[in-house]
Design a protein around this motif. Structure first.
Motif, PDB file in Angstrom:
ATOM      1  N   HIS A  52       0.805  -1.321  -0.069  1.00  6.88           N
ATOM      2  CA  HIS A  52      -0.114   0.178  -0.034  1.00  6.88           C
ATOM      3  C   HIS A  52       0.781   1.280   0.048  1.00  6.88           C
ATOM      4  CE1 HIS A  52      -1.953  -3.406   2.189  1.00  6.88           C
ATOM      5  NE2 HIS A  52      -2.918  -3.287   1.569  1.00  6.88           N
ATOM      6  N   PRO A  53       1.395   1.615  -1.024  1.00  9.88           N
ATOM      7  CA  PRO A  53       2.428   2.660  -1.118  1.00  9.88           C
ATOM      8  C   PRO A  53       2.084   4.097  -0.679  1.00  9.88           C
ATOM      9  CG  PRO A  53       2.367   1.241  -3.163  1.00  9.88           C
ATOM     10  CD  PRO A  53       1.238   0.944  -2.439  1.00  9.88           C
ATOM     11  N   ASN A  54       0.662   4.110  -0.713  1.00  9.03           N
ATOM     12  CA  ASN A  54       0.221   5.413   0.191  1.00  9.03           C
ATOM     13  C   ASN A  54       0.515   5.576   1.476  1.00  9.03           C
ATOM     14  OD1 ASN A  54      -1.697   3.203   0.001  1.00  9.03           O
ATOM     15  ND2 ASN A  54      -3.224   5.012   1.140  1.00  9.03           N
ATOM     16  N   MET A  55       0.856   4.631   2.299  1.00  9.25           N
ATOM     17  CA  MET A  55       1.074   4.339   3.623  1.00  9.25           C
ATOM     18  C   MET A  55       2.486   4.898   3.683  1.00  9.25           C
ATOM     19  SD  MET A  55      -1.083   0.926   4.706  1.00  9.25           S
ATOM     20  CE  MET A  55      -0.370   1.116   6.739  1.00  9.25           C
ATOM     21  N   LYS A  56       2.752   5.937   4.099  1.00  7.36           N
ATOM     22  CA  LYS A  56       4.201   6.273   4.060  1.00  7.36           C
ATOM     23  C   LYS A  56       4.491   7.035   5.559  1.00  7.36           C
ATOM     24  CE  LYS A  56       3.936   7.843  -0.746  1.00  7.36           C
ATOM     25  NZ  LYS A  56       3.855   8.890  -1.465  1.00  7.36           N
ATOM     26  N   ALA A  57       5.647   6.890   5.971  1.00  5.31           N
ATOM     27  CA  ALA A  57       6.290   7.647   7.418  1.00  5.31           C
ATOM     28  C   ALA A  57       7.626   7.971   7.238  1.00  5.31           C
ATOM     29  CB  ALA A  57       5.550   6.617   8.240  1.00  5.31           C
ATOM     30  N   MET A  58       7.945   8.479   8.362  1.00  6.74           N
ATOM     31  CA  MET A  58       9.435   8.994   8.431  1.00  6.74           C
ATOM     32  C   MET A  58      10.108   8.564  10.050  1.00  6.74           C
ATOM     33  SD  MET A  58      11.263  12.674   7.597  1.00  6.74           S
ATOM     34  CE  MET A  58      10.198  13.525   8.600  1.00  6.74           C
ATOM     35  N   LEU A  59      11.385   8.105   9.800  1.00  2.49           N
ATOM     36  CA  LEU A  59      12.105   8.053  11.372  1.00  2.49           C
ATOM     37  C   LEU A  59      13.055   8.802  11.403  1.00  2.49           C
ATOM     38  CD1 LEU A  59      12.013   4.044  11.825  1.00  2.49           C
ATOM     39  CD2 LEU A  59      10.697   5.744  13.135  1.00  2.49           C
ATOM     40  N   LYS A  60      13.285   9.808  12.271  1.00  2.00           N
ATOM     41  CA  LYS A  60      14.578  10.473  12.567  1.00  2.00           C
ATOM     42  C   LYS A  60      15.234  10.056  13.588  1.00  2.00           C
ATOM     43  CE  LYS A  60      12.066  14.834  11.270  1.00  2.00           C
ATOM     44  NZ  LYS A  60      11.885  16.184  11.602  1.00  2.00           N
ATOM     45  N   ILE A  61      16.225   9.452  13.204  1.00  2.00           N
ATOM     46  CA  ILE A  61      17.295   8.477  14.149  1.00  2.00           C
ATOM     47  C   ILE A  61      18.245   9.166  14.427  1.00  2.00           C
ATOM     48  CG2 ILE A  61      18.014   6.152  14.587  1.00  2.00           C
ATOM     49  CD1 ILE A  61      16.361   5.287  12.021  1.00  2.00           C
ATOM     50  N   ASP A  62      18.592   9.787  15.898  1.00  6.87           N
ATOM     51  CA  ASP A  62      19.913  10.314  16.298  1.00  6.87           C
ATOM     52  C   ASP A  62      20.622   9.201  16.870  1.00  6.87           C
ATOM     53  OD1 ASP A  62      18.704  12.837  15.839  1.00  6.87           O
ATOM     54  OD2 ASP A  62      17.503  12.645  17.802  1.00  6.87           O
TER      55      ASP A  62
END
Length: 110
Positions: free
Chosen positions: A95-105
């Motif tokens: 389901h390519p419309n399901m997007k997210a982002m992780l900011k990893i420090d």
């Protein structure tokens, strides 16, 4: 007990406390109704991401940069320990419309 022995024990306990690494966190991300929530999350290298799939269909968490590709079966929870720092965009291959982002420090020193 002798005062010298008490100081020695206290010193050993202090050193042991400093040697304990910082505890890693667990960040929960829910997939429900074909939506990833939260769509943006912040974590540290060494933290665990816990993807919870509340849908009746399978999803993936597929990093665009190739860092991870996690299969999440319907109504299941899957975990993954973050290894690298940086910003990672990911999506569901089904389901390519399901997007997210992780900011990893980076992990802070104890």
């Amino acid at each position: 007990m002798q005062p010298g022995r008490l100081r020695l024990i206290a010193g050993v306990l202090s050193l042991a406390a400093m040697a304990v690494p910082a505890h890693a966190a667990t960040i929960t991300i829910v997939m429900e109704n074909l939506v990833v929530s939260p769509a943006e999350a912040t974590a540290k290298a060494g933290d665990t991401i816990e993807w919870v799939n509340k849908d009746v269909v399978a999803h993936t968490a597929t990093a665009k940069n190739g860092d991870f590709d996690v299969m999440i079966p319907p109504k299941k929870t899957v975990t993954y320990v973050l290894k690298k720092t940086g910003t990672v965009d990911y999506y569901c291959r089904f389901h390519p419309n399901m997007k997210a982002m992780l900011k990893i420090d980076g992990r802070a020193s104890p």
